[in-house]
Scaffold this active site. Structure first.
Site, PDB file in Angstrom:
ATOM      1  N   THR A  30       8.419   0.567   2.884  1.00 53.72           N
ATOM      2  CA  THR A  30       8.566   1.987   2.574  1.00 53.72           C
ATOM      3  C   THR A  30       9.723   2.204   1.614  1.00 53.72           C
ATOM      4  O   THR A  30       9.601   2.930   0.630  1.00 53.72           O
ATOM      5  CB  THR A  30       8.836   2.807   3.843  1.00 53.72           C
ATOM      6  OG1 THR A  30       7.758   2.614   4.733  1.00 53.72           O
ATOM      7  CG2 THR A  30       8.962   4.283   3.531  1.00 53.72           C
ATOM      8  N   PHE A  87       0.822  -1.220   0.000  1.00 51.63           N
ATOM      9  CA  PHE A  87       0.000   0.000   0.000  1.00 51.63           C
ATOM     10  C   PHE A  87       0.850   1.261   0.000  1.00 51.63           C
ATOM     11  O   PHE A  87       0.376   2.334  -0.349  1.00 51.63           O
ATOM     12  CB  PHE A  87      -0.959   0.004   1.196  1.00 51.63           C
ATOM     13  CG  PHE A  87      -0.353   0.490   2.481  1.00 51.63           C
ATOM     14  CD1 PHE A  87       0.268  -0.372   3.354  1.00 51.63           C
ATOM     15  CD2 PHE A  87      -0.403   1.840   2.803  1.00 51.63           C
ATOM     16  CE1 PHE A  87       0.840   0.088   4.525  1.00 51.63           C
ATOM     17  CE2 PHE A  87       0.162   2.310   3.983  1.00 51.63           C
ATOM     18  CZ  PHE A  87       0.787   1.434   4.841  1.00 51.63           C
ATOM     19  N   LYS A  88       2.108   1.158   0.387  1.00 49.50           N
ATOM     20  CA  LYS A  88       2.940   2.349   0.471  1.00 49.50           C
ATOM     21  C   LYS A  88       3.187   2.971  -0.906  1.00 49.50           C
ATOM     22  O   LYS A  88       3.598   4.122  -0.979  1.00 49.50           O
ATOM     23  CB  LYS A  88       4.241   2.024   1.191  1.00 49.50           C
ATOM     24  CG  LYS A  88       3.985   1.732   2.673  1.00 49.50           C
ATOM     25  CD  LYS A  88       5.242   1.662   3.484  1.00 49.50           C
ATOM     26  CE  LYS A  88       4.940   1.586   4.967  1.00 49.50           C
ATOM     27  NZ  LYS A  88       4.473   0.238   5.393  1.00 49.50           N
ATOM     28  N   ASP A  89       2.924   2.253  -1.981  1.00 46.85           N
ATOM     29  CA  ASP A  89       3.014   2.854  -3.313  1.00 46.85           C
ATOM     30  C   ASP A  89       2.084   4.069  -3.444  1.00 46.85           C
ATOM     31  O   ASP A  89       2.425   5.027  -4.123  1.00 46.85           O
ATOM     32  CB  ASP A  89       2.654   1.829  -4.395  1.00 46.85           C
ATOM     33  CG  ASP A  89       3.778   0.822  -4.648  1.00 46.85           C
ATOM     34  OD1 ASP A  89       4.961   1.206  -4.553  1.00 46.85           O
ATOM     35  OD2 ASP A  89       3.468  -0.346  -4.938  1.00 46.85           O
ATOM     36  N   ALA A 133       3.870   7.018  -1.458  1.00 47.59           N
ATOM     37  CA  ALA A 133       5.204   7.339  -1.965  1.00 47.59           C
ATOM     38  C   ALA A 133       5.139   7.979  -3.347  1.00 47.59           C
ATOM     39  O   ALA A 133       5.839   8.947  -3.637  1.00 47.59           O
ATOM     40  CB  ALA A 133       6.060   6.076  -1.997  1.00 47.59           C
TER      41      ALA A 133
END
Ligand SMILES: *Cc1c(COP(=O)(O)O)cnc(C)c1O
Length: 436
Positions: free
Chosen positions: A139, A106-108, A111
């Site tokens: 991350t 989900f960090k896409d 970021a």
């Protein structure tokens, strides 16, 4: 959009300043000064809206005219190129799959939005950008990929040696280009401390525009609101209330959900689900917030002993009882986690990884106490193949390995060993990186 520091010792800033600074001068976290309610028309159109359209609606409402509409469209369309589908496992039980982006976690979302926003804000700047990231796994690769090959930009990823999975390490150390991986002899908390120190260092700040891409950066939080709305738009029984269970470490993901609720999304409850690092669930029970050294668990992206976004949660809920109205906290052991991965497979033929499994457990615990019908949605935060070393032995069938992961696994690891001392990091940055 005006933002204030949660420590209230430094002045209010614009979105541009907040995104560039990451952390406020007084070490506080930036929070929007006002959080608007979205118009009824937004909610009427929500079921037909794409991730990009939702993002545009939310961010436009928060920002007013700071970025011209045309530019904002471009930023969002470049950053958010993938969806957040919900998968129905059972009547009223859903997994919200957040791993369709380039690094399969989900960090896409955060970021990539941050990278585009920074590039936009720095278009007239002559100094280089140095992005410093402490990462416990996901991350680092998300941020590295988001900034890969951006001009006038270096990314330095600090990860705790031996405390990320083999696959995560391969993803972190094989990006190449303008992305350098530092293997720190310490814990994730050490990495976070080093980055925080770097931000306060005057000398480093004269060489670069420093930015943190960690979940403390407000630009990371904003796009994470999007999938709460997108999930709500996909449930079958729109007449039933929604409970989100959020597997949490630094609590950026959960905080985004809380802000989405402030903007008008109807959510009955958030479950703050953690592994053995149970600082926030303890706080929700006892009212005592007691950070402690992080413990290693199978869900290592959540091994956080002092969750940074707690400061933001307290801004949203100044009292314990207010916070308890909206959030319940639960924590689970590694044994619970592996059992849940097996249970999900046996009951629903659904494959998940340790973080998603904790989200599922949070929901299950909530339903044991509140058995009435609700749309239960747990956040599946990473693709199961990213944690194949844990997941595969628990399943009777081979895991599907996405092509992007296979590529990272086949490249040689490139990382620089680094003691967990600030002076070592500083001299590396000044001596090695300025040469590039
Ligand atoms: C980072 C991460 C989490 C925790 O998110 P926070 O915003 O730090 O609470 C959960 N699952 C995965 C897979 C992650 O990478």
């Amino acid at each position: 959009m005006r933002l204030y520091s949660s420590n209230r010792q430094s002045p209010e800033v614009s979105l541009r300043e907040a995104v560039l600074q990451g952390l406020a001068g007084d070490s506080g976290l930036f929070m929007p000064k006002s959080i608007p309610l979205l118009a009824p028309d937004f909610f009427r159109r929500l079921p037909q809206m794409s991730v990009q359209e939702i993002a545009f609606g939310i961010i436009k409402a928060l920002m007013h005219d700071e970025i011209p509409e045309h530019d904002l469209h471009h930023i969002i369309e470049t950053a958010l190129t993938f969806d957040a589908p919900i998968v129905e496992l059972d009547a009223d039980l859903y997994a919200l799959e957040l791993f369709s982006g380039p690094t399969l976690a989900f960090k896409d979302f955060g970021a990539r939005f941050l990278a585009q926003l920074l590039q936009y804000f720095l278009q007239d700047e002559s100094r280089k950008l140095l992005v410093l990231v402490a990462t416990s796994g996901d991350t680092g690769s998300a941020v590295g990929h988001a900034f890969l090959n951006m001009p006038k930009t270096h990314v330095v990823l600090l990860y705790p040696s031996g405390k990320v999975s083999h696959i995560q390490e391969q993803q972190l150390t094989t990006i190449g280009g303008n992305v350098t991986a530092l293997e720190v002899l310490g814990t994730f908390d050490d990495c976070q401390r080093l980055v925080k120190q770097a931000f306060l260092d005057a000398e480093l700040n004269t060489h670069w525009i420093l930015s943190s891409a960690n979940s403390i950066n407000i630009a990371r939080l904003l796009p994470q609101m999007v999938y709460y709305f997108r999930a709500a738009a996909q449930v079958k029984r729109t007449d039933l209330p929604i409970v989100f269970s959020v597997p949490s470490g630094n609590f950026g993901n959960l905080t985004a959900g809380l802000i989405a609720k402030r903007m008008g999304l109807v959510v009955e409850k958030f479950v703050a689900a953690t592994n053995a690092n149970d600082i926030v669930p303890k706080y929700l029970c006892t009212g005592c917030f007691e950070p402690k050294p992080s413990q290693r668990t199978l869900s290592n992206a959540m091994d956080v002993g002092n969750p940074s976004n707690f400061a933001r949660m307290q801004e949203l809920y100044p009292t314990l009882s207010a916070m308890q109205q909206d959030i319940v906290g639960v924590s689970f052991s590694d044994a619970d986690t592996t059992a849940a991965i097996q249970e999900l497979y046996q009951k629903y033929a659904y494959t998940t990884e340790p973080h998603g499994a904790i989200g599922y457990l949070g929901l299950r615990a909530y339903f044991q106490i509140h058995p009435r019908r609700t749309n239960g949605i747990f956040l599946a935060t990473a693709h199961p193949a990213k944690f194949a070393d844990v997941v595969q032995p628990l399943l009777p069938v081979p895991l599907q390995m996405p092509e992007r992961l296979r590529e990272a696994l086949n490249k040689p690891k490139v990382a620089i060993l680094m003691p967990n001392k600030f002076e070592s990091l500083k001299s590396f940055l000044l001596d090695e990186l300025t040469q590039k």
